[in-house]
Write a protein that holds these residues in place. Structure first.
Motif, short mmCIF file in Angstrom:
data_model
loop_
_atom_site.label_atom_id
_atom_site.label_comp_id
_atom_site.label_asym_id
_atom_site.label_seq_id
_atom_site.Cartn_x
_atom_site.Cartn_y
_atom_site.Cartn_z
N LYS A 180 0.00 -8.33 -7.37
CA LYS A 180 0.27 -7.66 -5.81
C LYS A 180 -0.71 -6.85 -5.39
CE LYS A 180 4.25 -9.78 -6.00
NZ LYS A 180 4.52 -11.22 -5.42
N ALA A 181 -1.69 -6.24 -6.04
CA ALA A 181 -2.73 -5.23 -5.64
C ALA A 181 -3.60 -6.15 -5.39
CB ALA A 181 -2.99 -4.15 -6.91
N LEU A 182 -4.02 -7.17 -6.12
CA LEU A 182 -4.98 -7.87 -5.93
C LEU A 182 -4.59 -8.88 -4.38
CD1 LEU A 182 -5.85 -9.71 -9.19
CD2 LEU A 182 -7.34 -8.68 -7.87
N CYS A 183 -3.61 -9.12 -4.18
CA CYS A 183 -2.91 -9.66 -2.90
C CYS A 183 -3.32 -8.85 -1.80
CB CYS A 183 -1.61 -10.04 -3.05
SG CYS A 183 -0.95 -11.52 -4.12
N TRP A 184 -3.23 -7.36 -1.88
CA TRP A 184 -3.56 -6.66 -0.88
C TRP A 184 -5.15 -6.41 -0.72
CZ3 TRP A 184 -0.30 -4.53 2.55
CH2 TRP A 184 1.26 -4.50 2.23
N VAL A 185 -5.80 -6.72 -1.46
CA VAL A 185 -7.13 -6.46 -1.40
C VAL A 185 -8.05 -7.93 -0.93
CG1 VAL A 185 -9.23 -6.40 -2.73
CG2 VAL A 185 -7.19 -4.93 -3.30
N LEU A 186 -7.40 -8.96 -1.29
CA LEU A 186 -7.95 -10.21 -0.82
C LEU A 186 -7.52 -10.43 0.73
CD1 LEU A 186 -7.22 -12.54 -3.95
CD2 LEU A 186 -9.45 -11.64 -3.18
N PRO A 187 -8.43 -11.13 1.39
CA PRO A 187 -8.01 -11.65 2.91
C PRO A 187 -7.21 -12.91 2.69
CG PRO A 187 -10.34 -12.31 2.15
CD PRO A 187 -9.86 -11.50 0.88
N GLN A 188 -6.27 -12.76 3.61
CA GLN A 188 -5.28 -13.82 3.65
C GLN A 188 -6.01 -15.26 4.04
OE1 GLN A 188 -1.64 -13.35 5.99
NE2 GLN A 188 -1.61 -10.97 5.68
N SER A 189 -7.10 -15.32 4.35
CA SER A 189 -7.87 -16.57 4.57
C SER A 189 -8.34 -17.13 3.34
CB SER A 189 -9.22 -16.35 5.71
OG SER A 189 -9.94 -15.27 5.03
N SER A 190 -8.48 -16.25 2.14
CA SER A 190 -8.76 -16.74 0.82
C SER A 190 -7.83 -17.73 -0.04
CB SER A 190 -9.21 -15.41 0.03
OG SER A 190 -9.29 -16.04 -1.30
N PRO A 191 -8.45 -18.77 -0.37
CA PRO A 191 -7.55 -19.52 -1.32
C PRO A 191 -6.75 -18.83 -2.34
CG PRO A 191 -9.38 -20.85 -0.62
CD PRO A 191 -9.58 -19.42 -0.27
N SER A 192 -7.47 -17.82 -3.00
CA SER A 192 -7.08 -16.80 -4.13
C SER A 192 -5.96 -16.25 -3.62
CB SER A 192 -8.19 -16.23 -4.36
OG SER A 192 -9.47 -17.12 -5.03
N PHE A 201 1.43 -19.71 -9.10
CA PHE A 201 0.78 -19.08 -10.41
C PHE A 201 1.73 -18.23 -10.90
CE2 PHE A 201 -1.62 -15.21 -11.50
CZ PHE A 201 -2.21 -15.66 -12.59
N LEU A 202 1.89 -18.31 -12.43
CA LEU A 202 2.76 -17.48 -12.91
C LEU A 202 2.75 -15.97 -12.77
CD1 LEU A 202 5.18 -17.31 -15.23
CD2 LEU A 202 3.29 -17.22 -16.80
N GLY A 203 1.74 -15.37 -12.23
CA GLY A 203 1.53 -14.06 -11.99
C GLY A 203 2.74 -13.58 -11.02
N SER A 204 2.99 -14.49 -10.00
CA SER A 204 3.94 -14.26 -9.03
C SER A 204 5.55 -13.77 -9.75
CB SER A 204 3.73 -15.18 -7.99
OG SER A 204 2.72 -15.22 -7.22
N TYR A 205 5.69 -14.46 -10.95
CA TYR A 205 6.83 -14.48 -11.51
C TYR A 205 6.91 -13.94 -12.85
CZ TYR A 205 7.32 -17.77 -7.62
OH TYR A 205 7.37 -18.21 -6.30
N PHE A 206 5.77 -13.30 -13.15
CA PHE A 206 5.47 -12.70 -14.50
C PHE A 206 6.73 -11.59 -14.95
CE2 PHE A 206 3.76 -10.42 -18.06
CZ PHE A 206 3.29 -11.75 -18.82
#
Length: 366
Positions: A180-192, A201-206
């Motif tokens: 979730k921290a990475l999601c806050w840092v990355l721009p919403q236009s980024s595919p990542s 990606f399992l990270g969202s459900y880990f």
């Protein structure tokens, strides 16, 4: 020792798949009048929450079965042939998935909606890697990819945590926080950003997976959930409400998956457990509980096949029927519900036949 089947587990999965099916119905409904838009928007919240519950259940079922096996063998430490364990899980997942690929392609071909824009994406989808960019056949196939990631990760989770349940829960919290921290840092236009945040990606459900692994052992030992489980779940839910409210006031475009999903999952799971335990006492509701159990038993199959049917059936009904909007909606619900019942029944019967023939073939060659 024969492990007792827990009806509330099947019923929980039944509620979850019903929420997902309703969400995708309104998401794919072609006429976007006010009621459909509202049901789609609000149904999304239930649909996303239901997916979280599926991953809690995946972990819960795994650890509950392991705890049962340990007790049967009179073992105090977890000793599992993980290679054999994975082989069994994959052998259960893939035949159903391949059948779903074939049935989805046949539906699209018959109704003229099959479009393959990328051979690479098509091949990746066929082999079960239907990630963010690879949902060429069926948008629901991402679920197979992530549940496969979950099962591949479980042996690693037990290895790194040395089978200690508290460490498993802690690992889930840590990975969820980092994701979730990475999601806050990355721009919403980024595919990542979308890869990490959404359903690829399992990270969202880990965390949900680890929470289920933790609670499966707890429930096996106590045959109920503890006071501390309820207090922790309520506490995280209150924190989630505060965070979500702040995000809404800050006009964030996406509130649920920025972390509220992690904070909501524990109380949602325990709430469903308490609700189902209460409803099971009412004899007059047994038919409804049996229906939920049936949905839960075949929730994996229904998840894989329902969306292509919605796409082709709802478009076709929209072309054929000239009815007032609300009457059209009601009629579509009935027709598509009937079609899904028939389609699901035939799919399951075909799946059972294929599995029987496969077992016969393996036995004859042994």
């Amino acid at each position: 020792m024969v492990r007792k089947r827990l009806d509330w587990i099947d019923q929980t999965k039944g509620i979850a798949i019903l929420a997902v099916i309703l969400f995708h119905f309104f998401q794919n409904y072609p006429e976007r009048f006010d009621l459909v838009v509202a049901l789609d928007r609000n149904g999304a919240r239930f649909g996303y929450a239901a997916v979280d519950i599926f991953f809690v259940m995946a972990g819960f079922n795994t650890s509950y079965a392991l705890a049962s096996a340990l007790k049967t063998a009179n073992l105090t430490e977890i000793s599992v042939d993980w290679k054999l364990w994975l082989k069994k899980r994959i052998s259960r997942l893939y035949p159903t998935y391949f059948l779903a690929v074939v049935s989805s392609l046949m539906l699209y071909q018959w109704f003229g909606h099959l479009k393959i824009n990328s051979i690479q994406n098509f091949i990746l989808s066929c082999i079960g890697l239907a990630g963010y960019e690879f949902q060429s056949i069926n948008p629901g196939f991402w679920f197979f990819t992530v549940i496969l990631e979950a099962y591949l990760s479980i042996p690693l989770i037990f290895y790194f945590c040395r089978g200690q349940t508290v460490k498993i829960l802690g690992l889930g919290i840590l990975v969820a926080a980092l994701t979730k921290a990475l999601c806050w840092v990355l721009p919403q236009s980024s595919p990542s950003f979308w890869f990490l945040l959404q359903n690829n990606f399992l990270g969202s459900y880990f965390f949900q997976l680890c929470l289920g692994l933790y609670w499966g052992f707890v429930y096996f030992e106590k045959q109920s959930f503890r006071r501390i489980d309820w207090l922790a779940a309520i506490g995280t839910f209150v924190i989630g409400i505060v965070i979500c409210a702040g995000m809404v006031l800050g006009k964030a475009n996406i509130t649920y998956m920025f972390g509220f999903d992690v904070l909501l999952s524990p109380i949602l799971f325990l709430g469903l457990y308490a609700l189902l335990q209460f409803l099971s006492q009412w004899r007059s509701l047994q038919w409804g509980m049996s229906f939920l159990s049936l949905l839960g038993l075949y929730s994996y199959q229904l998840y894989l096949i329902h969306q292509p049917l919605f796409v082709v059936a709802l478009r076709r009904l929209n072309q054929l029927l000239d009815l007032p909007p609300y009457l059209h909606l009601g009629f579509s619900v009935l027709v598509v519900g009937l079609l899904l019942t028939i389609y699901g029944f035939l799919f399951v019967k075909t799946e059972v036949f294929i599995r029987k023939q496969t077992r016969k073939l393996v036995s004859s060659q042994a």
